[in-house]
Design an enzyme around this catalytic site. Structure first.
Site, short mmCIF file in Angstrom:
data_model
loop_
_atom_site.label_atom_id
_atom_site.label_comp_id
_atom_site.label_asym_id
_atom_site.label_seq_id
_atom_site.Cartn_x
_atom_site.Cartn_y
_atom_site.Cartn_z
CG HIS A 1 -3.99 13.95 -0.68
ND1 HIS A 1 -4.05 13.35 -1.90
CD2 HIS A 1 -4.39 13.00 0.23
CE1 HIS A 1 -4.46 12.09 -1.75
NE2 HIS A 1 -4.66 11.85 -0.48
CG ASN B 1 -0.63 8.55 6.05
OD1 ASN B 1 -1.63 8.94 6.64
ND2 ASN B 1 -0.64 7.51 5.24
CE1 TYR C 1 -3.39 2.83 0.54
CE2 TYR C 1 -1.99 3.51 2.37
CZ TYR C 1 -3.02 3.77 1.50
OH TYR C 1 -3.68 4.97 1.57
NE ARG D 1 -15.68 28.64 50.70
CZ ARG D 1 -16.85 28.02 50.88
NH1 ARG D 1 -16.85 26.79 51.35
NH2 ARG D 1 -17.99 28.60 50.62
CE1 TYR E 1 -19.02 27.01 47.79
CE2 TYR E 1 -19.88 26.07 45.76
CZ TYR E 1 -19.87 26.15 47.14
OH TYR E 1 -20.71 25.34 47.85
CD GLU F 1 -8.77 7.86 4.68
OE1 GLU F 1 -9.15 9.03 4.86
OE2 GLU F 1 -7.86 7.54 3.89
CG PHE G 1 -3.02 7.20 9.85
CD1 PHE G 1 -4.38 7.27 10.10
CD2 PHE G 1 -2.54 6.11 9.14
CE1 PHE G 1 -5.25 6.29 9.65
CE2 PHE G 1 -3.42 5.12 8.68
CZ PHE G 1 -4.78 5.22 8.94
#
Length: 525
Positions: free
Chosen positions: A87, A199, A57, A286, A283, A416, A331
């Site tokens: 990409h 990646n 791959y 405190r 609060y 994915e 990844f």
């Protein structure tokens, strides 16, 4: 001049502090002979796989849903440059230059481990960009935080093949112009190199490193400002006693309580009301150890996870040896995505309780401190509207606290099918922290104003010096003025860590540690 430290990529243990030092130019990076040998050996394995024609791959197959499409030996190099082009689909404003530089450093560290099949030449070019501050322009949107931060990393490495833009010598220029100025030429990417570059989790991780740094700064300053507010409103010091926190010993709680108690030590203001009738404070005063402490614990968790990721290999596939390549999921950004969402909430809560202290200071319920922190009101609104701003910022932060990692939209035609959205979580956490800095700046101003009404009594050495430092920038307000000018000066003091520097200087002279500086260790008393 002190010689710069050197960090050996792929060998030395990287921390958030070291990463930031490299980005600031305080530490140099290099590749040792041993690391170069590992890198070359990994690249040779990839070359052998291509020569044998065995389908692996990303080396000789398509990507994502095209993983079953075989790529010929002749086309494997074209495949790698094409992946950077296809990409590069990021949109939105560019990320900050320092974050893009962190991405380069983090990717270099991961590739230098020797499991990615990257070439020595390509890695050396990345180091050139780091050393010469030629930082690629990276859009902020487009990553879903799994299968790596594909879009932003593609933009980050377009300059390697002569495309994209960079910030060089303070100016945004095309890579073509960079090549003209420097004599560089485009790199011919080998098999797997394009995929190895894009990646990984470096977009998420770079944001996480900045969150670790910025959240620590806000935590340190929130304790100091909160202590000044205790003084101004004459709150009790008892909630910060160790006897209380030893019974519930969370690291963050103990740390905050010790720091605030030390800041209040030697205060005439505290002594003045030691026998008062008030039994307990609201609060927001405190419970600072419990609330600030919880946020510190969240910071610690994020820092620990970031350190693991800084020393990890997060691309895909991983080249173990010639017989074993693993197409896995290192990844996937989930480990950081969830922690970033937690840190985002932790930051928001710092701003939330700070806004409550500001509101408390305006009520006029503390003896000697007038309503709205100004004696003559009516014609003057005093500090009333400053709290409107903190309320708006605190509310905005609450809206930003929806966890990005709770969402997942399948991509890559279902290949994915679960993604982390950690890239969104990282950007969001920094946005929340920017708002928290503004809230703390306004609390700094209101605490200093309340503090003024305790004069001529004095606080301890730390808070007195801090009040003096504030007054050098922002004067006491006895009537209305354009408070946005004061706020801008307050924000500048928070970003510049003015009050931290004051404490550090006194600590050094007096031999007292308030553990204020950012370090890679979680220091507790």
């Amino acid at each position: 001049m002190t010689p710069k430290k050197t960090f050996k990529l792929g060998e030395d243990w990287l921390t958030a502090g070291i990463t930031l030092a490299i980005a600031k130019g305080e530490t140099k990076v290099k590749l040792s002979t041993n690391t170069r040998e590992k890198i070359n050996a990994s690249a040779q394995i990839v070359a052998n796989i291509v020569a044998k024609g065995k389908a692996v791959y990303g080396i000789n197959t398509g990507f994502g849903p095209l993983c079953t499409t075989k790529i010929s030996k002749e086309e494997t190099k074209v495949l790698q440059s094409n992946i950077l082009k296809s990409h590069s689909v990021g949109v939105g404003s560019p990320i900050a230059t320092d974050i893009a530089k962190l991405m380069l450093i983090l990717k270099a560290q991961s590739l230098a481990k020797g499991y990615s099949g990257i070439s020595e030449t390509t890695l050396d070019r990345i180091l050139w960009h780091i050393d010469h501050d030629a930082i690629p322009i990276v859009p902020s949107q487009g990553s879903v935080g799994a299968s790596g931060d594909l879009a932003p990393l593609s933009h980050l490495f377009l300059p390697l093949i002569g495309l994209g833009k960079v910030n060089y010598k303070g100016t945004e220029i095309t890579t073509g112009e960079l090549f003209k100025q420097t004599g560089l030429t485009a790199i011919d990417l080998g098999p797997k190199e394009g995929l190895a570059l894009i990646n990984g989790t470096q977009f998420i991780l770079a944001h996480a490193v900045k969150v670790v740094e910025k959240l620590h700064s806000c935590l340190s300053q929130a304790d100091i400002i909160g202590a000044m507010m205790v003084e101004g409103l004459q709150g009790s010091v008892k909630p910060f006693f160790n006897e209380l926190h030893a019974l519930r010993p969370f690291k963050g709680n103990i740390h905050v309580a010790k720091r605030i108690k030390r800041l209040l030590k030697g205060s005439e203001i505290m002594e003045d009301h030691i026998d008062c009738d008030r039994v307990q404070d609201p609060y927001s005063l405190r419970c600072m150890p419990q609330v600030h402490g919880a946020s510190r614990n969240a910071w610690l968790h994020l820092k620990e996870l970031v350190e693991v990721e800084l020393n990890s290999v997060t691309d895909n596939p991983i080249i173990i040896d010639e017989e074993l390549t693993i197409s896995g999921g290192n990844f996937h950004g989930q480990p950081l995505a969830m922690a970033l969402d937690y840190a985002c909430l932790a930051a928001s809560e710092l701003g939330n309780i700070s806004d409550r202290r500001i509101y408390l200071a305006l009520e006029g319920n503390s003896p000697g401190v007038p309503k709205l922190l100004m004696k003559e009101t009516g014609i003057n609104s005093g500090y009333m509207i400053l709290q409107y701003t903190t309320a708006a910022l605190a509310s905005e932060n609450k809206g930003l606290c929806f966890p990005s990692s709770a969402d997942s939209i399948p991509t890559s035609l279902g290949q994915e099918d679960h993604v982390s959205m950690g890239s969104i979580g990282g950007r969001k956490a920094l946005q929340v922290l920017e708002n928290v800095e503004k809230i703390l700046a306004i609390e700094l101003l209101t605490a200093a104003q309340a503090f003024e009404f305790r004069k001529p009594m004095k606080s301890g050495i730390f808070l007195e010096a801090i009040h003096t430092a504030i007054r050098k920038k922002v004067a006491f307000a006895d009537k209305d003025r354009v408070f946005s000018d004061d706020i801008e000066k307050g924000i500048e003091m928070i970003k510049d860590q003015t009050i931290i520097h004051v404490i550090d200087n006194i600590s050094e002279k007096e031999g007292i540690s308030l553990k204020t500086k950012f370090t890679d260790e979680f220091e507790v008393y």
